[in-house]
Design an enzyme around this catalytic site. Sequence first.
Site, mmCIF file in Angstrom:
data_model
loop_
_atom_site.group_PDB
_atom_site.id
_atom_site.type_symbol
_atom_site.label_atom_id
_atom_site.label_comp_id
_atom_site.label_asym_id
_atom_site.label_seq_id
_atom_site.Cartn_x
_atom_site.Cartn_y
_atom_site.Cartn_z
ATOM 1 N N GLY A 65 -16.476 -3.177 -3.442
ATOM 2 C CA GLY A 65 -16.533 -2.700 -2.051
ATOM 3 C C GLY A 65 -16.230 -1.223 -1.988
ATOM 4 N N ASP A 100 -5.714 -0.532 -12.489
ATOM 5 C CA ASP A 100 -6.137 -0.395 -11.086
ATOM 6 C C ASP A 100 -6.965 0.864 -10.931
ATOM 7 O OD1 ASP A 100 -4.972 -2.651 -10.061
ATOM 8 O OD2 ASP A 100 -3.786 -1.595 -8.540
ATOM 9 N N ASP A 142 -7.360 2.543 -8.009
ATOM 10 C CA ASP A 142 -6.860 3.447 -6.957
ATOM 11 C C ASP A 142 -5.746 4.341 -7.499
ATOM 12 O OD1 ASP A 142 -5.093 1.336 -7.324
ATOM 13 O OD2 ASP A 142 -4.388 1.388 -5.245
ATOM 14 N N HIS A 153 7.174 -1.998 -12.971
ATOM 15 C CA HIS A 153 6.805 -1.598 -11.610
ATOM 16 C C HIS A 153 7.778 -0.525 -11.093
ATOM 17 C CE1 HIS A 153 5.725 -1.873 -7.413
ATOM 18 N NE2 HIS A 153 4.751 -2.740 -7.703
ATOM 19 N N PRO A 154 7.251 0.548 -10.497
ATOM 20 C CA PRO A 154 8.138 1.641 -10.052
ATOM 21 C C PRO A 154 9.016 1.261 -8.862
ATOM 22 C CG PRO A 154 5.894 2.026 -9.284
ATOM 23 C CD PRO A 154 5.832 0.827 -10.198
ATOM 24 N N GLU A 156 -0.451 -10.597 -9.978
ATOM 25 C CA GLU A 156 0.769 -9.931 -10.428
ATOM 26 C C GLU A 156 1.896 -10.946 -10.631
ATOM 27 O OE1 GLU A 156 2.129 -5.733 -9.246
ATOM 28 O OE2 GLU A 156 3.291 -7.023 -7.901
HETATM 29 C C1 5GW Z 1 -7.449 -5.166 -2.386
HETATM 30 C C2 5GW Z 1 -6.666 -5.710 -1.359
HETATM 31 C C3 5GW Z 1 -7.231 -6.427 -0.332
HETATM 32 C C4 5GW Z 1 -8.592 -6.638 -0.323
HETATM 33 C C5 5GW Z 1 -9.371 -6.101 -1.345
HETATM 34 C C6 5GW Z 1 -8.813 -5.375 -2.374
HETATM 35 C C7 5GW Z 1 -9.655 -4.805 -3.442
HETATM 36 C C8 5GW Z 1 -9.137 -4.551 -4.735
HETATM 37 C C9 5GW Z 1 -11.027 -4.478 -3.217
HETATM 38 O O1 5GW Z 1 -11.594 -4.654 -2.113
HETATM 39 N N1 5GW Z 1 -11.770 -3.934 -4.228
HETATM 40 C C10 5GW Z 1 -11.233 -3.711 -5.472
HETATM 41 O O2 5GW Z 1 -11.945 -3.200 -6.349
HETATM 42 N N2 5GW Z 1 -9.920 -4.035 -5.727
HETATM 43 C C11 5GW Z 1 -9.398 -3.831 -7.107
HETATM 44 O O3 5GW Z 1 -8.156 -4.453 -7.267
HETATM 45 C C12 5GW Z 1 -9.172 -2.340 -7.420
HETATM 46 O O4 5GW Z 1 -9.351 -2.109 -8.797
HETATM 47 C C13 5GW Z 1 -7.717 -2.172 -7.050
HETATM 48 O O5 5GW Z 1 -7.130 -1.031 -7.654
HETATM 49 C C14 5GW Z 1 -7.137 -3.484 -7.548
HETATM 50 C C15 5GW Z 1 -5.802 -3.885 -6.904
HETATM 51 O O6 5GW Z 1 -5.857 -3.738 -5.490
HETATM 52 P P1 5GW Z 1 -4.984 -2.603 -4.784
HETATM 53 O O7 5GW Z 1 -5.023 -1.380 -5.637
HETATM 54 O O8 5GW Z 1 -5.453 -2.415 -3.367
HETATM 55 O O9 5GW Z 1 -3.544 -3.229 -4.787
HETATM 56 P P2 5GW Z 1 -2.170 -2.402 -4.738
HETATM 57 O O10 5GW Z 1 -1.099 -3.439 -4.863
HETATM 58 O O11 5GW Z 1 -2.155 -1.434 -5.885
HETATM 59 O O12 5GW Z 1 -2.134 -1.663 -3.423
HETATM 60 MN MN MN Z 2 -3.561 -0.318 -6.856
#
Ligand code: 5GW
Ligand code: MN
Length: 355
Positions: free
Chosen positions: A125, A212, A214, A234-235, A304
């Site tokens: 997405g 990840d 992001d 985890h930080p 996780e």
């Molecule tokens: C994440 C959260 C809710 C709905 C969708 C997603 C999502 C995660 C997405 O729509 N698309 C996607 O590629 N991801 C993958 O999962 C990315 O590689 C992302 O870095 C990883 C983990 O999700 P994050 O980074 O949003 O979770 P947090 O805990 O690091 O914020």
């Molecule tokens: Mn992330």
Amino acid sequence: MSFKMHLLTSRTVAVILPVLLLLGMLYSYIWRHYRDGIFGQEVRPADGSSSRVDFTIVNHWFHLVASDYLEYQQPSIVQGSRTDVVTVTPWLAPIVWEGTYNPELLDSIYRPQNISIAATVFAVGKYTKFLRDFLETAEQHFFVGFKVHVYVFTDRPKEVHQVKMASGRQLTVVPVPGSNRWQEISARRMELIQTLIEEKLQNHMDYIFCLDVDSKFHGRWGTESLGALVAVIHPGYYRDDRSKFPYERRPESTAYVAPRKGDFYYCGGAFGGLLQEVHRLANTCRTNFEADAKKGIEAAWQEESHLNRYMLINKPTKVLSPEYLWQDFKPRNPEVRIIRFSGVIKNYADIRPNV
Ligand code: 5GW
Ligand code: MN
């Protein structure tokens, strides 16, 4: 004459029988070790399902050959370069902090081994918008000078930015179906990692890291991070009591961790190790995730939580400090001397699908 013959044969039998017996024992001993993994074959996992894949990995890991010519600072066992942090776990796995290792020494050990490192990253997405920075900074900091193969899993292959990569490094885009449900993306992540190892990486790559998207690299992430099973602390929780860790606390879940259990709280956003180890981890987490789903349970922090349950039983052989996955919104703590990899600040409403 015939009496003599009889004597001779019985003596021969008395010699041959024990020899045969010995040979048999030797054979079964060798076979058992072969089967049990001395030569890199399957080992039965302590937690979770068994893996059906055979790996013929040469375990570089166990033999560290240094150059005779490199000069470096004398190591000490009485004066630590880091006294403000703990650098080893109770099961004697190193905890990697800046100042605890010599990067030149480590690189000089691993470069002649010609190791290769796979990295997986998911951009489903709107998360494709993070790819460019991720890939460009990986070129600058992630295993520079080593063979690296990045696998980008995405439902929008056209949006994958073409990044100039150094020789020996390459990128492969793997198309995956899109999804609006994070639970589905999350569950599929482990499954896709498992299949990638089985179908593409086995016998071609040595190590794998799953990261990840992001996030960006800001400092070296290299050979110091190599290990059989590698987890990142985890930080957000590393100064807290384990009762505060956000483990899955419902006993009905396969990710359950009891109140007085737990070592560290690890990141779902970065883990890795040898192919066979990460394969087993992905397989186990996926199987447990599915078993939970059948009972209508979703663990507190999805994969996780499953990763944390796995690492509690299958102890990581190397633990990376929070230098290896910080968060941009979090002020740097003094013990963190360098931030190597950090999650960017994101506008959730903007990037996440409406669920
Ligand atoms: C994440 C959260 C809710 C709905 C969708 C997603 C999502 C995660 C997405 O729509 N698309 C996607 O590629 N991801 C993958 O999962 C990315 O590689 C992302 O870095 C990883 C983990 O999700 P994050 O980074 O949003 O979770 P947090 O805990 O690091 O914020
Ligand atoms: Mn992330």
